[in-house]
Design a protein around this motif. Structure first.
Motif, PDB file in Angstrom:
ATOM      1  N   CYS A  60      10.469  51.818  -9.408  1.00 56.09           N
ATOM      2  CA  CYS A  60      10.557  51.772  -7.953  1.00 56.09           C
ATOM      3  C   CYS A  60      11.999  51.488  -7.537  1.00 56.09           C
ATOM      4  O   CYS A  60      12.815  51.021  -8.339  1.00 56.09           O
ATOM      5  CB  CYS A  60       9.609  50.725  -7.374  1.00 56.09           C
ATOM      6  N   VAL A  61      12.300  51.752  -6.290  1.00 57.11           N
ATOM      7  CA  VAL A  61      13.652  51.562  -5.762  1.00 57.11           C
ATOM      8  C   VAL A  61      14.103  50.116  -5.932  1.00 57.11           C
ATOM      9  O   VAL A  61      15.252  49.860  -6.313  1.00 57.11           O
ATOM     10  CB  VAL A  61      13.721  51.969  -4.272  1.00 57.11           C
ATOM     11  N   ALA A  75      21.160  52.137  -3.441  1.00 48.15           N
ATOM     12  CA  ALA A  75      20.284  52.790  -4.416  1.00 48.15           C
ATOM     13  C   ALA A  75      19.438  53.864  -3.731  1.00 48.15           C
ATOM     14  O   ALA A  75      19.307  54.977  -4.244  1.00 48.15           O
ATOM     15  CB  ALA A  75      19.397  51.768  -5.110  1.00 48.15           C
ATOM     16  N   SER A  76      18.880  53.549  -2.571  1.00 47.02           N
ATOM     17  CA  SER A  76      18.060  54.511  -1.830  1.00 47.02           C
ATOM     18  C   SER A  76      18.857  55.751  -1.456  1.00 47.02           C
ATOM     19  O   SER A  76      18.389  56.879  -1.600  1.00 47.02           O
ATOM     20  CB  SER A  76      17.519  53.886  -0.549  1.00 47.02           C
ATOM     21  N   HIS A  77      20.066  55.533  -0.969  1.00 43.98           N
ATOM     22  CA  HIS A  77      20.923  56.655  -0.580  1.00 43.98           C
ATOM     23  C   HIS A  77      21.232  57.539  -1.789  1.00 43.98           C
ATOM     24  O   HIS A  77      21.134  58.768  -1.719  1.00 43.98           O
ATOM     25  CB  HIS A  77      22.216  56.139   0.059  1.00 43.98           C
ATOM     26  N   ARG A  83      17.527  63.287  -5.511  1.00 44.13           N
ATOM     27  CA  ARG A  83      16.269  64.004  -5.263  1.00 44.13           C
ATOM     28  C   ARG A  83      16.541  65.336  -4.573  1.00 44.13           C
ATOM     29  O   ARG A  83      15.961  66.366  -4.929  1.00 44.13           O
ATOM     30  CB  ARG A  83      15.336  63.145  -4.416  1.00 44.13           C
ATOM     31  N   THR A  84      17.437  65.336  -3.596  1.00 41.39           N
ATOM     32  CA  THR A  84      17.783  66.562  -2.880  1.00 41.39           C
ATOM     33  C   THR A  84      18.295  67.634  -3.833  1.00 41.39           C
ATOM     34  O   THR A  84      18.021  68.814  -3.657  1.00 41.39           O
ATOM     35  CB  THR A  84      18.854  66.270  -1.802  1.00 41.39           C
ATOM     36  N   HIS A  85      19.017  67.208  -4.865  1.00 40.17           N
ATOM     37  CA  HIS A  85      19.571  68.151  -5.836  1.00 40.17           C
ATOM     38  C   HIS A  85      18.679  68.302  -7.065  1.00 40.17           C
ATOM     39  O   HIS A  85      19.113  68.797  -8.099  1.00 40.17           O
ATOM     40  CB  HIS A  85      20.986  67.715  -6.224  1.00 40.17           C
ATOM     41  N   GLY A  94       1.354  54.269  -1.551  1.00 40.57           N
ATOM     42  CA  GLY A  94       1.406  53.405  -0.381  1.00 40.57           C
ATOM     43  C   GLY A  94       2.811  53.419   0.193  1.00 40.57           C
ATOM     44  O   GLY A  94       3.378  54.471   0.447  1.00 40.57           O
ATOM     45  N   ARG A  95       3.397  52.239   0.342  1.00 42.13           N
ATOM     46  CA  ARG A  95       4.764  52.150   0.880  1.00 42.13           C
ATOM     47  C   ARG A  95       5.819  52.180  -0.215  1.00 42.13           C
ATOM     48  O   ARG A  95       7.011  52.161   0.056  1.00 42.13           O
ATOM     49  CB  ARG A  95       4.904  50.859   1.694  1.00 42.13           C
ATOM     50  N   MET A  96       5.383  52.196  -1.471  1.00 44.87           N
ATOM     51  CA  MET A  96       6.316  52.169  -2.600  1.00 44.87           C
ATOM     52  C   MET A  96       6.706  53.585  -3.009  1.00 44.87           C
ATOM     53  O   MET A  96       5.886  54.497  -2.978  1.00 44.87           O
ATOM     54  CB  MET A  96       5.677  51.466  -3.803  1.00 44.87           C
ATOM     55  N   ALA A  97       7.974  53.743  -3.408  1.00 41.72           N
ATOM     56  CA  ALA A  97       8.474  55.018  -3.923  1.00 41.72           C
ATOM     57  C   ALA A  97       8.917  54.801  -5.362  1.00 41.72           C
ATOM     58  O   ALA A  97       9.710  53.902  -5.651  1.00 41.72           O
ATOM     59  CB  ALA A  97       9.640  55.512  -3.076  1.00 41.72           C
TER      60      ALA A  97
END
Length: 126
Positions: A60-61, A75-77, A83-85, A94-97
């Motif tokens: 997770c993040v 870290a999120s950025h 992910r975009t690439h 849920g709310r977790m990535a």
């Protein structure tokens, strides 16, 4: 007149070889895409995140930020960019990535770069 050591006195010595190499070179589009991938991997923070994912698998993040010593925001950025690439994939619960590497090619690139750096250090020591 003396030429600098990294120049060639004639514009082309082996025309056949030059033509063969030109045919084998990747297209401009592929070179452009390669440059994007390498510039994406040129950031130490993103590399730390990739190394953490290589070692820890899906994380997770929050854990990735803690493991790499980055803020959650940084870290999120970075993960969003990766992910975009299509370097990492995300799974939401849920709310977790939870992030993981997109495929084994990233490990291969990482391992090759580490090996290359090790060989450079050996050459410089010897």
């Amino acid at each position: 007149m003396l030429l600098p050591p990294d120049t060639c006195p004639t514009p082309m010595v082996d025309a056949e070889r030059v033509a063969a190499v030109r045919r084998a070179l990747p297209s401009e589009e592929v070179v452009h895409d390669l440059a994007k991938v390498f510039s994406l991997l040129a950031d130490p923070g993103r590399l730390r995140l990739l190394a953490a994912l290589l070692e820890g698998g899906e994380m997770c993040v929050c854990d990735l930020a803690a493991a790499t010593g980055q803020s959650m925001s940084a870290a999120s950025h970075a993960l969003r960019l990766l992910r975009t690439h299509q370097v990492v994939k995300v799974r939401r619960s849920g709310r977790m990535a939870y992030y993981r590497l997109a495929d084994s090619h990233v490990r291969l690139l990482f391992d090759l770069a580490i090996t290359h750096i090790g060989q450079e250090e050996e050459r410089n020591d010897g």
